[in-house]
Write an enzyme that holds these catalytic residues in place. Structure first.
Site, PDB file in Angstrom:
ATOM      1  N   GLU A  56       0.829  -1.208   0.000  1.00 37.80           N
ATOM      2  CA  GLU A  56       0.000   0.000   0.000  1.00 37.80           C
ATOM      3  C   GLU A  56       0.865   1.262   0.000  1.00 37.80           C
ATOM      4  O   GLU A  56       0.549   2.244  -0.683  1.00 37.80           O
ATOM      5  CB  GLU A  56      -0.921  -0.002   1.229  1.00 37.80           C
ATOM      6  CG  GLU A  56      -1.849  -1.211   1.303  1.00 37.80           C
ATOM      7  CD  GLU A  56      -1.282  -2.360   2.110  1.00 37.80           C
ATOM      8  OE1 GLU A  56      -2.051  -3.059   2.773  1.00 37.80           O
ATOM      9  OE2 GLU A  56      -0.036  -2.568   2.066  1.00 37.80           O
ATOM     10  N   THR A 169      15.396 -42.468  -6.405  1.00 40.45           N
ATOM     11  CA  THR A 169      16.086 -41.194  -6.244  1.00 40.45           C
ATOM     12  C   THR A 169      17.604 -41.332  -6.291  1.00 40.45           C
ATOM     13  O   THR A 169      18.313 -40.332  -6.337  1.00 40.45           O
ATOM     14  CB  THR A 169      15.695 -40.537  -4.915  1.00 40.45           C
ATOM     15  OG1 THR A 169      16.066 -41.407  -3.837  1.00 40.45           O
ATOM     16  CG2 THR A 169      14.196 -40.276  -4.874  1.00 40.45           C
ATOM     17  N   SER A 176      23.402 -40.171  -7.242  1.00 35.09           N
ATOM     18  CA  SER A 176      22.145 -39.544  -7.644  1.00 35.09           C
ATOM     19  C   SER A 176      22.336 -38.373  -8.607  1.00 35.09           C
ATOM     20  O   SER A 176      21.345 -37.798  -9.073  1.00 35.09           O
ATOM     21  CB  SER A 176      21.393 -39.045  -6.401  1.00 35.09           C
ATOM     22  OG  SER A 176      22.152 -38.057  -5.717  1.00 35.09           O
ATOM     23  N   ARG A 192      13.435 -23.383  -4.189  1.00 34.31           N
ATOM     24  CA  ARG A 192      14.203 -23.117  -2.971  1.00 34.31           C
ATOM     25  C   ARG A 192      14.122 -21.634  -2.604  1.00 34.31           C
ATOM     26  O   ARG A 192      13.938 -21.276  -1.438  1.00 34.31           O
ATOM     27  CB  ARG A 192      15.682 -23.456  -3.184  1.00 34.31           C
ATOM     28  CG  ARG A 192      16.076 -24.890  -3.175  1.00 34.31           C
ATOM     29  CD  ARG A 192      17.594 -24.995  -3.377  1.00 34.31           C
ATOM     30  NE  ARG A 192      18.046 -26.362  -3.579  1.00 34.31           N
ATOM     31  CZ  ARG A 192      19.288 -26.702  -3.893  1.00 34.31           C
ATOM     32  NH1 ARG A 192      20.208 -25.744  -4.058  1.00 34.31           N
ATOM     33  NH2 ARG A 192      19.613 -27.968  -4.061  1.00 34.31           N
ATOM     34  N   ARG A 215      22.048 -20.742  -6.322  1.00 37.95           N
ATOM     35  CA  ARG A 215      23.002 -20.203  -7.281  1.00 37.95           C
ATOM     36  C   ARG A 215      22.550 -20.293  -8.740  1.00 37.95           C
ATOM     37  O   ARG A 215      23.065 -19.564  -9.588  1.00 37.95           O
ATOM     38  CB  ARG A 215      24.358 -20.908  -7.130  1.00 37.95           C
ATOM     39  CG  ARG A 215      24.313 -22.407  -7.405  1.00 37.95           C
ATOM     40  CD  ARG A 215      25.576 -23.115  -6.968  1.00 37.95           C
ATOM     41  NE  ARG A 215      25.499 -24.573  -7.212  1.00 37.95           N
ATOM     42  CZ  ARG A 215      24.893 -25.405  -6.375  1.00 37.95           C
ATOM     43  NH1 ARG A 215      24.290 -24.950  -5.302  1.00 37.95           N
ATOM     44  NH2 ARG A 215      24.875 -26.698  -6.633  1.00 37.95           N
TER      45      ARG A 215
END
Length: 372
Positions: A56, A169, A176, A192, A215
């Site tokens: 505002e 995974t 991984s 993130r 990053r």
């Protein structure tokens, strides 16, 4: 910026609030558009970083810088103007003093320090107040974590998982990197960036030595880092200490005064929060994070901590990236169970899907975890 002819003032205010998605934590993401009695846009804006101007105030400052009078104008705001002295003064008083005649608001502020008081104060000053119930849903979606913290006293917890189509995974040996492509990784960094804190476990720290920063995207702030580390095993040379402009919070279950002092010398804050089985009390940890003004928690952990969070009913939604490949035997998404009946499974509701590079992104909310 003047909204296009296709935008209603409230839709434009919601668009502005979305621009604040990565900026305002721990404050809510709010947009404001002020319209003259003749329908001209006088000013607009969104909430700035904590301690900065609210939406505002930004809109009124823009209007005044352009030489506009605000008397008789209508303000469209995506969340109730605040009525208390926090890092800034009450926005409801500023709008009253500016001489606006009407307020159109999307959602009521769940903060008990506001919770209708801003609207009541403006009505008492003779300002007409109307509600936009359709926009209210969109405003709450933008501020899931803020509503969760204010009403449930715990953050909104989103678990990010990158997996193969067959739900693995990592390989059995722990490898991984990388199951999903670079586009999915950059998209994950954007998720993130919108969170107040990224949470991981000591297993991920020891196996991957991650930075867990943002990053890969341009972000105005770094989310804090939370490590679930029952025995304070976080190495002092971990890369996680290299990311600037964020706090590192370590939750442990076993006292180790020498290691705690060493971690704190590295800039970490360590809290003992023991739970059953010599593990960290995860529910208590989330309540503590809410007291630290954490709205959204972004979980990037291994299958064991994922399983513990799922088993204890602490996840609100899943951010899933599925790569178009099969791995076969490996590590699954979350280690819990085994279940003896399918009725005991965790029901999910898909709320969004998109193709990100070669991968599929799914957003799935735990069924029943409606916004507040």
């Amino acid at each position: 910026m003047i909204p296009s002819n296709n935008d209603t003032p409230m839709q434009r205010a919601l668009d502005l609030a979305t621009q604040a998605l990565w900026l305002t934590s721990p404050n809510p993401r709010v947009g404001c558009v002020i319209i003259s009695p003749q329908g001209q846009v006088l000013g607009e804006g969104h909430t700035q970083q904590a301690g900065g101007a609210h939406a505002e105030i930004v809109a009124m400052q823009q209007a005044r810088s352009l030489g506009h009078s605000l008397k008789g104008s209508t303000a469209y705001v995506t969340l109730e103007p605040c009525a208390h002295h926090g890092r800034t003064g009450p926005c409801c008083d500023a709008l009253i003093q500016a001489g606006i005649s009407k307020l159109v608001v999307a959602a009521q502020d769940p903060n008990p320090l506001v919770a209708g008081q801003g609207l009541a104060r403006m009505q008492a000053a003779g300002i007409e107040v109307t509600h936009d119930p359709i926009a209210a849903q969109a405003s709450r979606e933008l501020n899931l974590g803020f509503f969760s913290r204010m009403q449930r006293h715990t953050p909104w917890v989103r678990m990010k998982i990158a997996a193969s189509v067959d739900g693995q995974t990592a390989l059995e040996n722990g490898q991984s990197q990388w199951i999903t492509g670079p586009q999915a990784r950059a998209d994950g960094h954007a998720w993130r960036a919108r969170a107040c804190a990224v949470l991981t476990g000591i297993g991920t720290v020891l196996e991957d030595n991650p930075l867990l920063d943002t990053r890969l995207v341009q972000a105005p702030r770094q989310p804090h880092l939370v490590i679930v580390d029952s025995r304070m095993e976080t190495p002092l040379n971990s890369r996680l200490f290299q990311a600037a402009h964020r706090q590192v919070w370590i939750y442990a279950a076993h006292e180790n005064t020498d290691k705690q002092a060493a971690l704190q010398a590295m800039g970490a804050q360590v809290r003992l929060m023991p739970g059953p089985g010599g593990k960290v009390d995860l529910a208590a940890m989330l309540r503590d994070l809410a007291e630290r003004e954490v709205n959204e928690v972004h979980v990037e952990a291994g299958h064991k901590l994922n399983g513990s969070l799922v088993r204890e009913g602490l996840i609100d939604e899943f951010l899933l990236y599925l790569a178009p490949k099969l791995i076969g035997q490996g590590r699954g998404m979350a280690q819990f169970g085994p279940l003896t009946d399918l009725t005991a499974s965790l029901p999910l509701t898909f709320t969004n899907h998109a193709i990100i590079g070669p991968d599929l992104r799914l957003l799935a909310r735990v069924t029943g975890r409606d916004i507040f």
